[in-house]
Motif scaffolding. Structure first.
Motif, short mmCIF file in Angstrom:
data_model
loop_
_atom_site.label_atom_id
_atom_site.label_comp_id
_atom_site.label_asym_id
_atom_site.label_seq_id
_atom_site.Cartn_x
_atom_site.Cartn_y
_atom_site.Cartn_z
N ARG A 339 0.83 -1.21 0.00
CA ARG A 339 0.00 0.00 0.00
C ARG A 339 0.86 1.26 0.00
N ALA A 340 1.99 1.21 0.76
CA ALA A 340 2.89 2.37 0.78
C ALA A 340 3.51 2.61 -0.59
N PHE A 341 3.81 1.52 -1.32
CA PHE A 341 4.35 1.68 -2.67
C PHE A 341 3.31 2.25 -3.62
N ASN A 342 2.04 1.95 -3.36
CA ASN A 342 0.97 2.42 -4.24
C ASN A 342 0.70 3.91 -4.10
N ASP A 343 0.65 4.40 -2.84
CA ASP A 343 0.27 5.80 -2.64
C ASP A 343 1.37 6.67 -2.05
N GLY A 344 2.52 6.08 -1.67
CA GLY A 344 3.65 6.88 -1.21
C GLY A 344 3.52 7.43 0.18
N VAL A 345 2.59 6.91 0.99
CA VAL A 345 2.43 7.37 2.37
C VAL A 345 2.56 6.19 3.32
N SER A 346 2.62 6.50 4.63
CA SER A 346 2.80 5.47 5.64
C SER A 346 1.54 4.62 5.79
N ILE A 359 1.47 -10.27 19.27
CA ILE A 359 0.70 -9.38 18.39
C ILE A 359 1.64 -8.26 17.99
N LEU A 360 1.86 -8.09 16.70
CA LEU A 360 2.84 -7.14 16.19
C LEU A 360 2.17 -5.95 15.52
N HIS A 361 2.63 -4.76 15.87
CA HIS A 361 2.18 -3.54 15.18
C HIS A 361 3.29 -3.16 14.19
N ILE A 362 2.97 -3.25 12.89
CA ILE A 362 3.95 -3.02 11.85
C ILE A 362 3.62 -1.71 11.13
N SER A 363 4.56 -0.78 11.18
CA SER A 363 4.39 0.52 10.51
C SER A 363 5.40 0.61 9.37
N VAL A 364 4.95 0.99 8.19
CA VAL A 364 5.81 1.02 7.00
C VAL A 364 5.83 2.42 6.41
N ASP A 365 7.04 2.93 6.16
CA ASP A 365 7.22 4.23 5.51
C ASP A 365 8.03 4.03 4.24
N PRO A 366 7.62 4.64 3.12
CA PRO A 366 8.39 4.50 1.88
C PRO A 366 9.71 5.27 1.96
N ILE A 367 10.73 4.77 1.27
CA ILE A 367 12.02 5.45 1.15
C ILE A 367 12.09 6.07 -0.24
N VAL A 375 12.16 3.81 -3.58
CA VAL A 375 13.20 2.80 -3.83
C VAL A 375 13.17 1.68 -2.79
N GLY A 376 12.36 1.83 -1.77
CA GLY A 376 12.29 0.81 -0.73
C GLY A 376 11.35 1.25 0.37
N ALA A 377 11.47 0.58 1.52
CA ALA A 377 10.58 0.91 2.65
C ALA A 377 11.28 0.60 3.96
N VAL A 378 10.92 1.37 4.98
CA VAL A 378 11.40 1.14 6.35
C VAL A 378 10.24 0.56 7.15
N HIS A 379 10.48 -0.57 7.82
CA HIS A 379 9.48 -1.21 8.65
C HIS A 379 9.83 -0.98 10.12
N ASP A 380 8.86 -0.51 10.89
CA ASP A 380 9.01 -0.34 12.33
C ASP A 380 8.04 -1.32 13.00
#
Length: 459
Positions: A339-346, A359-367, A375-380
């Protein structure tokens, strides 16, 4: 109406108050001006829909603001009507400072890597210096830059690369600059940086140069290899600029890297040293963090993530993230990276992964690269198992409370009915004479005993 009706001691301490003093306080008093416009309404709306979680800012009693990660939920009465909101907040100031430090180190590493890439791409020194200078001025937002090389025999500084067209009048002057003369010559003589926030009031000011090249602030560092000054890097801005300590440190590091372009070994040592410092900060984060390429391959992961997933960093790197987290052969439908690759937001995802028992909370931000291409993504990744358990316990306790209130209301109404039955039965028994119908009396006494037993039961 936003009034606080309950807060624990930890929450009050976090905000700089005593818990008792906060009862009745309006939440607006804790709302920081650093929160974006519309966030308050968005939190309220999402909470009423089922819950909200994310980062926001609180204001302490002393007026200072600090970042928190907050989860909120609504509390309904027995009719399903929302009567209160409940929230859990965690101070993330330290995490944000670490994130800022990582971004700063990323910037340093990006500049140093750009210089290294330019040096490795060509054996043409002039081309290497020009490419490196373009990377430095573009990455650090300078208006201009020039690199001088020191002629050991004549002790003259020779312009080797520039980001702008230098007028011939200025070029004539620059070709005549000796070591120890002017701003760049003094840097070459001392072997140390000189940064000038106000060029016009500096002792190195030359009235004729600003007329041809607009300069308000000037900074320069020596290009050194093995304690020998080989040249000078000078950068300038057309508007007033204050060179920060980190900026000066970075430029000095760039100067050292450029100084050892010929001495490639020293260049790689600087890059490796910068990378090690970045990785040390990366691994210091308590959250699990990983960097993925566009093919969902994990290219870097910190130790916290490896511990969280019960593996090692080496076993994570090179694998697809959907294999690691979800045991599947392709991205899941709700994949936050896709989804982050599609719209460029977190984007975020809460995953209850039985394989990890958490239970994991995964936050993804595009690079993004310098051209704003993804060009990639950062996963928190955060383990929110305990937080979810607390939320479930809170929900369960509210359900039990509601059931208790409902049962109490039923018991009250039932007692009212029994009172009427007992009262009328006793009255009828009292009005009967001794010669009354014995069977009728026994029936009334049976009703009286049953009503009394029922009253005892609901009591």
């Amino acid at each position: 109406n936003g009034d606080i009706i309950s807060i624990n001691d930890a929450g009050a301490t976090l905000l700089g108050y005593e818990a008792a003093a906060m009862i009745g306080m309006h939440m607006g008093e804790l709302w920081s001006d650093r929160n974006p416009e519309g966030l308050k309404e968005r939190i309220f709306g999402k909470t009423l829909e089922g819950g909200w979680e994310g980062q926001m800012w609180y204001r302490r009693a002393d007026g200072s603001s600090f970042p928190v990660f907050t989860s909120s939920a609504k509390v309904d009465d027995e009719n399903g009507k929302p009567v209160a909101l409940v929230g859990i907040a965690r101070d993330v100031s330290a995490e944000q400072e670490l994130t800022t430090e990582i971004l700063r180190r990323n910037r340093e590493l990006a500049v140093l890597n750009a210089v290294a890439t330019c040096a490795a791409s060509s054996f043409d020194l002039d081309k290497t210096l020009k490419s490196s200078l373009d990377s430095i001025t573009n990455s650090m937002n300078y208006d201009g830059g020039i690199i001088f090389l020191v002629n050991a025999g004549s002790q003259l500084l020779s312009p080797a690369a520039s980001t702008f067209e230098i007028p011939e009048e200025v070029m004539d002057y620059l070709r005549s600059v000796k070591v120890g003369q002017g701003h760049s010559g003094k840097i070459a003589e001392l072997g140390s940086p000189i940064f000038i926030d106000d060029y016009h009031s500096s002792p190195y000011y030359l009235p004729e140069i600003p007329e041809l090249i607009p300069i308000e602030s000037l900074g320069g560092v020596p290009l050194i290899a093995k304690d020998k000054v080989l040249g000078v890097l000078v950068v300038s801005t057309a508007t007033p600029h204050e060179f920060s300590d980190s900026e000066q440190t970075l430029l000095s590091a760039v100067g050292k890297s450029l100084g050892v372009v010929i001495e490639s070994t020293q260049l790689f040592e600087d890059v490796v040293r910068g990378r090690s410092q970045w990785e040390a900060t990366f691994d210091a984060m308590t959250n699990g963090v990983s960097i993925h390429d566009r093919d969902f391959t994990i290219v870097r992961a910190n130790r916290a993530l490896a511990r969280m997933l019960g593996t090692t960093v080496d076993q994570l790197v090179g694998r697809k993230c959907y294999e690691v987290f979800h045991d599947c052969g392709q991205p899941i439908p709700a994949c936050p990276q896709a989804r982050a690759f599609n719209d460029g937001v977190s984007h975020t995802l809460v995953a209850d992964e039985a394989k990890f028992g958490a239970i994991l909370h995964i936050s993804v931000d595009p690079i993004l690269d310098q051209d704003c291409n993804i060009v990639g993504a950062v996963h928190d990744v955060r383990d929110i198992t305990e937080q979810e358990k607390l939320r479930e316990q809170l929900t369960q306790s509210e359900k039990i409370r509601a059931l208790g209130e409902m049962a109490g209301g039923i018991a009250h109404d039932f007692n009212n009915f029994l009172t009427v039955i007992l009262g009328n039965t006793q009255l009828m028994l009292a009005q009967m004479d001794g010669d009354g119908d014995r069977e009728y009396r026994e029936s009334l006494e049976s009703v009286q005993r049953a009503a009394s037993d029922a009253a005892e039961t609901v009591r």
